[in-house]
Structure formats: structure tokens, C-alpha cells
Design a protein around this motif. Structure first.
Motif, PDB file in Angstrom:
ATOM      1  N   PHE A 216      -3.364   1.896  -0.340  1.00  0.00           N
ATOM      2  CA  PHE A 216      -4.243   1.513  -1.677  1.00  0.00           C
ATOM      3  C   PHE A 216      -5.302   2.517  -1.923  1.00  0.00           C
ATOM      4  O   PHE A 216      -5.531   3.560  -1.082  1.00  0.00           O
ATOM      5  N   LEU A 224     -10.471  -2.035  -4.300  1.00  0.00           N
ATOM      6  CA  LEU A 224      -9.176  -1.805  -3.803  1.00  0.00           C
ATOM      7  C   LEU A 224      -8.311  -2.059  -4.700  1.00  0.00           C
ATOM      8  O   LEU A 224      -8.194  -3.031  -5.331  1.00  0.00           O
ATOM      9  N   SER A 225      -7.560  -0.807  -5.209  1.00  0.00           N
ATOM     10  CA  SER A 225      -6.733  -0.805  -6.298  1.00  0.00           C
ATOM     11  C   SER A 225      -5.408  -0.269  -5.643  1.00  0.00           C
ATOM     12  O   SER A 225      -5.305   0.661  -4.728  1.00  0.00           O
ATOM     13  N   ASN A 226      -4.189  -0.271  -6.615  1.00  0.00           N
ATOM     14  CA  ASN A 226      -3.174   0.433  -6.386  1.00  0.00           C
ATOM     15  C   ASN A 226      -2.355  -0.095  -5.016  1.00  0.00           C
ATOM     16  O   ASN A 226      -1.876   0.834  -4.295  1.00  0.00           O
ATOM     17  N   ILE A 227      -2.405  -1.315  -4.727  1.00  0.00           N
ATOM     18  CA  ILE A 227      -1.911  -1.756  -3.465  1.00  0.00           C
ATOM     19  C   ILE A 227      -0.391  -1.801  -3.297  1.00  0.00           C
ATOM     20  O   ILE A 227       0.130  -2.369  -4.349  1.00  0.00           O
ATOM     21  N   THR A 242       0.151  -8.288   0.984  1.00  0.00           N
ATOM     22  CA  THR A 242      -0.495  -7.771  -0.411  1.00  0.00           C
ATOM     23  C   THR A 242      -1.680  -8.816  -0.840  1.00  0.00           C
ATOM     24  O   THR A 242      -2.567  -8.634  -1.397  1.00  0.00           O
ATOM     25  N   LYS A 246      -5.498  -8.316  -1.773  1.00  0.00           N
ATOM     26  CA  LYS A 246      -6.336  -8.399  -3.051  1.00  0.00           C
ATOM     27  C   LYS A 246      -7.516  -9.332  -2.988  1.00  0.00           C
ATOM     28  O   LYS A 246      -8.422  -9.402  -3.938  1.00  0.00           O
ATOM     29  N   ARG A 264      -7.305   7.799  -0.939  1.00  0.00           N
ATOM     30  CA  ARG A 264      -6.118   6.893  -0.630  1.00  0.00           C
ATOM     31  C   ARG A 264      -6.077   6.735   0.646  1.00  0.00           C
ATOM     32  O   ARG A 264      -6.462   7.380   1.713  1.00  0.00           O
TER      33      ARG A 264
END
Length: 277
Positions: A216, A224-227, A242, A246, A264
Motif C-alpha cells: 500500500f 493508507l491507499s492503493n492496497i 484487505t 482499510k 510504498r
């Protein structure tokens, strides 16, 4: 009135009473020896009483002796000599110091710290009107004056504008000045995972464990993004990992060149099936 001695324990009467009866029965023998048994018992009882009485008289407690104390007075008191006290030797007093005569004075020369004094007369700084159409330099130089000598304020010059370039790229952990981390450290992150992770039902029915590798991006504000699931494990492990990521709160962001940057990050999440002992 004629009284006849009647002794049921006499041998003649016993034979008469037990005539035509079973004399081997115990009652016949007991009545036959009753007189001797009674006499023997009475003798033993009297002998025991006599022995106890004699013992009480012989071993009677003797009275304790009474001691009397008499005061004794000596005609001539005896003096006990005291041990001699050794005299403590006093240290010798130091000899008085001889008065030394002062040394003869010698010739000296006073030396003061030197101070630098400029020989040039002080000059007044230039006024605003004098700097209006000229360039500023270390010395006065004669030349043409005008607005062309003044540097345009819009020109950033060799030093740049003074503002750093905004960094929107995604960094890795290699060479990063300040690493991102969860708020509260590793202990708080482990507690968060333990509280929110649920073992998938499909994996529990199959009796398997698994480990999911996720990646992520930690944004500049710590969100936290783009998991993404980099290494799946199946049996519902990927979806559960997942879901929990989130729910995570914002981390402390990474820092590079004095400003927050996007980083990252990869993390493994293990699911271990409890075994019954």
C-alpha cells in the motif's frame, strides 16, 4: 427358730441341683469354683490397697529447704587499686617561622593591550534617493546612471525563488530520511491487527493457515491507499487482510528533504489456526 445354713455352692447341694443334668455345662463349673475365685479376688484387692498405702507413706514429698541470707560486714575494707593511666604524649609544637625580608624591587615596564584605530574618517551611509538609479557595490564607481542598473525583482536570480519543489512521487524505504510508522509504534499496530482480524470460515473448515503479503501507499497525510495483494493465500485470507487494512488509521508519514512524501510499504499478515493440545 431353727435356722439352717443353706449354702447353694456346697458340693452336696450342687450335685443335688445338677442331678440328671449336664454337668459339663459352664454353670456347674462356675458354681463349684465360686468360693475359691471370690477368696482370691478379695486377697488381691486387699493386697493392692495395702501396697498403695505403703507407697504413699514412703514416697511422701519432702519439704523444700528454706535458705536464710545473713548480711556480712567486713571489719577492714579492701581498696582495689586502679590501673595506671598512661600519659598521652603531646606532639611537639612547630618551630616559629623566621620572618623573611622582602626582595629588592626590580625595574619593570607596563604593557597594555593594543587597540586598532582606523585612520579613515567615518562616512555616512547613502540615502534612499542616492540608491534609486544606481547599482549597489563594495566601492563607488563612476558610470552612467539610470533604471537599467537596478535588478528586476521578478528575476529569481541564481539562488532561485526560495521555495522547494513539490514532491508528489512515490518513494521506497531505501534512503528515506524518516521512515513511516503506525501511530503508537509496532505494539499498537500488532494490537490493532489482533483486535480486528477474523479467521475466515472457509479456512477454518479446511483446517489450514496462511500468510498474505500486501502493499500500500502511505500518503503525505498518513492515510493508507492503493492496497494490493501481492502474494495471495486463498481461503478468504486475502479479503480479510484487505478489509482490516482499510480500517487502519493514518500513519506517521515519511519525510524526505524536510517535507512529507508518499511511500510504498509492504507488510505480511499471518493467519495461524489454533491447535488443540
Amino acid at each position: 427358730m431353727l435356722i439352717t445354713k443353706f449354702d447353694l455352692y456346697n458340693a452336696e447341694w450342687l450335685d443335688l441341683v445338677f442331678d440328671h443334668r449336664n454337668k459339663n455345662y459352664g454353670a456347674y463349673e462356675l458354681r463349684q469354683s465360686y468360693g475359691r475365685t471370690m477368696a482370691k479376688s478379695m486377697g488381691i484387692a486387699f493386697a493392692a490397697v495395702a501396697i498403695l498405702s505403703a507407697a504413699a507413706i514412703i514416697f511422701k514429698a519432702k519439704p523444700k529447704p528454706v535458705y536464710e541470707f545473713h548480711e556480712v560486714h567486713l571489719k577492714t575494707p579492701v581498696d582495689i587499686p586502679k590501673p595506671p593511666v598512661e600519659a598521652v604524649k603531646q606532639p611537639d609544637a612547630p618551630a616559629p617561622m623566621e620572618h623573611q625580608k622582602p626582595a629588592a624591587p626590580v625595574e619593570t615596564k607596563g604593557f597594555t593591550t593594543p587597540h586598532l584605530v582606523t585612520t579613515e574618517p567615518p562616512t555616512e551611509p547613502p540615502t534612499i534617493d542616492q540608491l534609486k538609479d544606481v547599482a549597489i557595490g563594495p566601492t563607488d564607481v563612476k558610470g552612467p546612471s539610470g533604471a537599467g542598473n537596478v535588478i528586476d525583482s521578478k528575476d529569481p536570480g541564481p539562488g532561485g525563488t526560495g521555495t522547494a519543489k513539490v514532491d508528489d512521487g512515490v518513494h521506497t524505504l531505501d534512503g528515506l530520511e524518516v521512515m513511516p510508522e503506525p501511530v503508537g509504534g509496532a505494539a499498537a499496530w500488532a494490537k490493532f491487527l489482533q483486535k480486528n482480524l477474523r479467521f475466515p470460515g472457509a479456512a477454518q473448515d479446511a483446517g489450514v493457515s496462511g500468510k498474505v503479503l500486501l502493499s500500500f501507499i502511505i500518503e503525505k497525510d498518513g492515510a493508507l491507499s492503493n492496497i494490493k495483494v501481492e502474494r495471495p493465500a486463498g481461503y478468504g485470507f486475502d479479503e480479510e487482510a484487505t478489509r482490516v487494512l482499510k480500517l487502519a488509521k493514518a500513519w506517521k508519514p515519511g519525510v524526505q528533504n524536510g517535507q512529507n512524501v508518499r511511500v510504498r510499504y509492504s507488510i505480511p499478515i499471518s493467519f495461524q489456526l489454533a491447535t488443540e493440545e
